[in-house]
Design an enzyme around this catalytic site. Structure first.
Site, mmCIF file in Angstrom:
data_model
loop_
_atom_site.group_PDB
_atom_site.id
_atom_site.type_symbol
_atom_site.label_atom_id
_atom_site.label_comp_id
_atom_site.label_asym_id
_atom_site.label_seq_id
_atom_site.Cartn_x
_atom_site.Cartn_y
_atom_site.Cartn_z
ATOM 1 N N TYR A 1 4.157 7.492 -5.435
ATOM 2 C CA TYR A 1 3.286 6.555 -5.904
ATOM 3 C C TYR A 1 2.306 5.983 -4.998
ATOM 4 C CZ TYR A 1 7.238 3.869 -4.190
ATOM 5 O OH TYR A 1 8.524 3.347 -3.383
ATOM 6 N N GLY B 1 -0.150 2.601 5.517
ATOM 7 C CA GLY B 1 0.512 3.699 6.308
ATOM 8 C C GLY B 1 1.921 3.392 7.028
ATOM 9 N N ASP C 1 -6.176 -5.096 0.625
ATOM 10 C CA ASP C 1 -5.300 -3.752 0.778
ATOM 11 C C ASP C 1 -5.478 -2.886 -0.574
ATOM 12 O OD1 ASP C 1 -3.515 -2.099 2.251
ATOM 13 O OD2 ASP C 1 -2.059 -2.623 0.382
ATOM 14 N N CYS D 1 -6.500 -16.166 -20.717
ATOM 15 C CA CYS D 1 -5.666 -16.718 -19.939
ATOM 16 C C CYS D 1 -5.955 -17.882 -19.619
ATOM 17 C CB CYS D 1 -5.906 -15.788 -18.643
ATOM 18 S SG CYS D 1 -5.487 -13.840 -18.869
#
Length: 379
Positions: free
Chosen positions: A25, A71, A281, A322
């Site tokens: 994943y 990583g 990220d 929302c």
């Protein structure tokens, strides 16, 4: 040069997307495609020192935080991190403190690594998805072999050396069906801090817009409710569960510490092994690169119009549904990467996990309200 106007956390990736695992994943392994074939994926020392200097200069806080990610950063070897600490000491301003965190799969940890991490006060985020059968379903080596035993060995070594550990547990479409099995396993190994990360892979062609590995929204809500109920009954004070901590912060009128639930984002950018700066990220992709710290100082990238616009878009593009939600203060639309659905009224930007978070935050509100009331009485 003046420091940044507000606190930030950079995910520094000195090994880029290189990893010794091939988790099924993982969304970061493919980032190799952003760089030429034959790329070394090792931040050279001259760039490493430049990053450390710029990070220190940009930090507005007394405590300067470094976060080493991948990583898998440990593939660089222990001596590389010894050099990191030496450079931090060389450039640390008088009267200020530096703290380090590292995210790892635990596979390469040994006594030397753990002795170093303990001595230097590193906080460690360790990826562990639960019991062996759950973990090994997706977290495998490049040869397809299981990794649970080695990850658990790394965890036990860290415990032996009294290193602070946050277990990061990815919840998939499989494991979401067994919340207490996963939670009780983590309790059983003595975990004190747990972050549950729901797997969401956007797949426009798939039903619901997400891959088959992704957690179904309603099941994610059920998972959190089941774990919460056991935590309230048995584990308050013994285990911290990040999403529960975030929900409780609203009881004290505190800002969220987790970017997912803040009204705006952009405070956790990425500096890649090359010095490339990306807004987040989850948005390290072609067309998202904002600059490079060798060309533009880190503080300018943090304060850049592009970075600010990225962060403010989370708030500004929040659907009306929302904005009117009773648990808006707890959720704030969660992560923009998951906002790929439409509201019942056809408005874009609804979070895929909305139904699950709505269920959970409403479920835990009586507890949060009781905590808030008790706190006010004591005040």
């Amino acid at each position: 040069m003046a420091p940044a106007a507000r606190s930030f956390q950079v995910f520094a990736k000195p090994a880029g997307p290189v990893c010794n695992l091939a988790c099924r994943y993982c969304y970061y392994l493919e980032k190799k495609r952003l760089y030429p074939s034959g790329e070394a994926f090792r931040m050279p020392e001259i760039l490493l020192e430049e990053y450390i200097v710029q990070h220190i200069e940009a930090s507005p806080d007394e405590i300067i935080h470094f976060s080493w990610h991948g990583g898998e950063p440990t593939v660089l070897g222990l001596d590389y991190f010894r050099r990191i600490v030496a450079l931090e000491r060389r450039h640390r301003p008088a009267g200020r403190r530096i703290e380090n965190g590292i995210q790892t799969n635990g596979m390469l940890l040994d006594e030397d690594w753990c002795r170093f991490l303990a001595a230097e006060g590193f906080a460690v985020g360790l990826s562990l998805d639960g019991p062996r059968d759950v973990h090994d379903r997706y977290r495998v080596t490049k040869g397809g072999r299981p990794s649970h035993d080695q990850a658990l060995r790394g965890y036990e070594l860290l415990r032996r050396f009294n290193v602070a550990i946050d277990i990061l547990c990815v919840v998939t479409a499989d494991s979401v069906r067994d919340p207490l099995e996963v939670y009780r396993f983590l309790k059983g190994i003595g975990a004190h801090y747990v972050s549950f990360l729901p797997l969401v892979e956007h797949s426009p062609e798939a039903p619901g817009g997400a891959s088959a590995l992704s957690v179904p929204p309603e099941a994610w809500g059920d998972f959190l409710c089941a774990v919460f109920d056991e935590w309230v009954a048995q584990d308050i004070g013994n285990i911290k569960v990040q999403v529960f901590e975030e929900a409780a912060r609203t009881a004290f009128g505190q800002e969220h510490s987790l970017c997912l639930f803040r009204p705006t984002c952009g405070d956790i950018p990425v500096v890649e092994h090359s010095g490339d700066f990306y807004p987040c990220d989850h948005f390290v992709e072609a067309g998202r690169r904002i600059g490079n710290i060798l060309e533009t100082p880190l503080v300018e990238l943090l304060e850049s119009p592009a970075q600010k616009a990225f962060g403010e878009a989370k708030r500004d593009r929040l659907p009306l549904l929302c904005r009117k939600c009773e648990v808006l203060s707890m959720c704030n639309g969660e992560c923009p990467k998951n906002r790929f659905l439409r509201t019942p009224g056809g408005e874009e930007g609804l979070n895929y996990l909305c139904a699950g978070y709505n269920r959970f935050f409403n479920h835990c509100r009586p507890f949060v309200d009781a905590v808030a009331a008790a706190w006010r009485r004591q005040g």
